[in-house]
Design a protein around this motif. Sequence first.
Motif, PDB file in Angstrom:
ATOM      1  N   GLN A  77       0.828  -1.204   0.000  1.00 33.62           N
ATOM      2  CA  GLN A  77       0.000   0.000   0.000  1.00 33.62           C
ATOM      3  C   GLN A  77       0.865   1.257   0.000  1.00 33.62           C
ATOM      4  O   GLN A  77       0.548   2.237  -0.667  1.00 33.62           O
ATOM      5  CB  GLN A  77      -0.938  -0.012   1.202  1.00 33.62           C
ATOM      6  N   ASP A  79       3.922   1.499  -1.279  1.00 32.25           N
ATOM      7  CA  ASP A  79       4.492   1.613  -2.622  1.00 32.25           C
ATOM      8  C   ASP A  79       3.464   2.135  -3.619  1.00 32.25           C
ATOM      9  O   ASP A  79       3.775   2.958  -4.481  1.00 32.25           O
ATOM     10  CB  ASP A  79       5.034   0.260  -3.094  1.00 32.25           C
ATOM     11  N   ASP A  80       2.214   1.665  -3.508  1.00 31.45           N
ATOM     12  CA  ASP A  80       1.153   2.142  -4.391  1.00 31.45           C
ATOM     13  C   ASP A  80       0.896   3.632  -4.191  1.00 31.45           C
ATOM     14  O   ASP A  80       0.700   4.377  -5.151  1.00 31.45           O
ATOM     15  CB  ASP A  80      -0.142   1.365  -4.156  1.00 31.45           C
ATOM     16  N   ALA A  81       0.908   4.076  -2.943  1.00 33.58           N
ATOM     17  CA  ALA A  81       0.687   5.493  -2.655  1.00 33.58           C
ATOM     18  C   ALA A  81       1.806   6.345  -3.231  1.00 33.58           C
ATOM     19  O   ALA A  81       1.568   7.417  -3.789  1.00 33.58           O
ATOM     20  CB  ALA A  81       0.564   5.708  -1.154  1.00 33.58           C
ATOM     21  N   GLN A  82       3.040   5.867  -3.112  1.00 34.06           N
ATOM     22  CA  GLN A  82       4.174   6.607  -3.670  1.00 34.06           C
ATOM     23  C   GLN A  82       4.097   6.662  -5.191  1.00 34.06           C
ATOM     24  O   GLN A  82       4.359   7.699  -5.799  1.00 34.06           O
ATOM     25  CB  GLN A  82       5.487   5.972  -3.230  1.00 34.06           C
ATOM     26  N   ALA A  83       3.727   5.557  -5.821  1.00 36.47           N
ATOM     27  CA  ALA A  83       3.622   5.531  -7.276  1.00 36.47           C
ATOM     28  C   ALA A  83       2.516   6.466  -7.755  1.00 36.47           C
ATOM     29  O   ALA A  83       2.666   7.156  -8.767  1.00 36.47           O
ATOM     30  CB  ALA A  83       3.356   4.112  -7.757  1.00 36.47           C
ATOM     31  N   THR A  84       1.432   6.520  -7.032  1.00 36.08           N
ATOM     32  CA  THR A  84       0.336   7.413  -7.390  1.00 36.08           C
ATOM     33  C   THR A  84       0.751   8.873  -7.220  1.00 36.08           C
ATOM     34  O   THR A  84       0.443   9.713  -8.064  1.00 36.08           O
ATOM     35  CB  THR A  84      -0.902   7.113  -6.521  1.00 36.08           C
ATOM     36  N   ALA A  85       1.468   9.164  -6.146  1.00 42.59           N
ATOM     37  CA  ALA A  85       1.914  10.536  -5.900  1.00 42.59           C
ATOM     38  C   ALA A  85       2.900  10.991  -6.970  1.00 42.59           C
ATOM     39  O   ALA A  85       2.880  12.151  -7.384  1.00 42.59           O
ATOM     40  CB  ALA A  85       2.548  10.634  -4.516  1.00 42.59           C
ATOM     41  N   SER A  87       3.024   9.905 -10.119  1.00 40.92           N
ATOM     42  CA  SER A  87       2.379  10.007 -11.427  1.00 40.92           C
ATOM     43  C   SER A  87       1.412  11.181 -11.534  1.00 40.92           C
ATOM     44  O   SER A  87       1.130  11.635 -12.625  1.00 40.92           O
ATOM     45  CB  SER A  87       1.656   8.706 -11.763  1.00 40.92           C
ATOM     46  N   LYS A  88       0.903  11.710 -10.450  1.00 41.45           N
ATOM     47  CA  LYS A  88      -0.058  12.815 -10.516  1.00 41.45           C
ATOM     48  C   LYS A  88       0.541  14.092 -11.103  1.00 41.45           C
ATOM     49  O   LYS A  88      -0.058  14.687 -11.975  1.00 41.45           O
ATOM     50  CB  LYS A  88      -0.665  13.085  -9.141  1.00 41.45           C
ATOM     51  N   LYS A  91       0.849  14.016 -14.953  1.00 36.95           N
ATOM     52  CA  LYS A  91      -0.395  14.194 -15.686  1.00 36.95           C
ATOM     53  C   LYS A  91      -0.741  15.673 -15.806  1.00 36.95           C
ATOM     54  O   LYS A  91      -1.243  16.117 -16.820  1.00 36.95           O
ATOM     55  CB  LYS A  91      -1.530  13.443 -15.002  1.00 36.95           C
TER      56      LYS A  91
END
Length: 124
Positions: A77, A79-85, A87-88, A91
């Motif tokens: 979770q 790692d997913d949060a870091q990847a999302t942060a 990529s934002k 965009k």
Amino acid sequence: MTFFFKYALVLIAASALSTGAMAQRVYKCGSSYSQIPCPGGVALQAGDGRTAAQRAAADKTTREQAAQAKELEKIRQKDDAQATAVSKPAKAEAKPVKDKAATAKKKSKEPEYFTAKGVAEPKK
């Protein structure tokens, strides 16, 4: 105490008492198993053949694996949060900037409604 609360306590106590697992006779009837004796069936004793130490070791292993799974889930979770942060912002930068003057000119030349025009006749 309300009637509902008392009723709930009785049901909880009854279900707790009925969950005890007892060894039962099981009959092997050909290629299937049943609790009902059958002609030519072989009676088997169904029970946990493990010792108390073996059961305790299995329970300990299960708890350790559950704890490890929870830790791995937390890491995933994070790692997913870091990847999302990460990529934002990419965009947001990818949006093209429109030239307001060019769009204003283009819009002013187009009519508000569609008009069909015939083929222009050649000049003589």
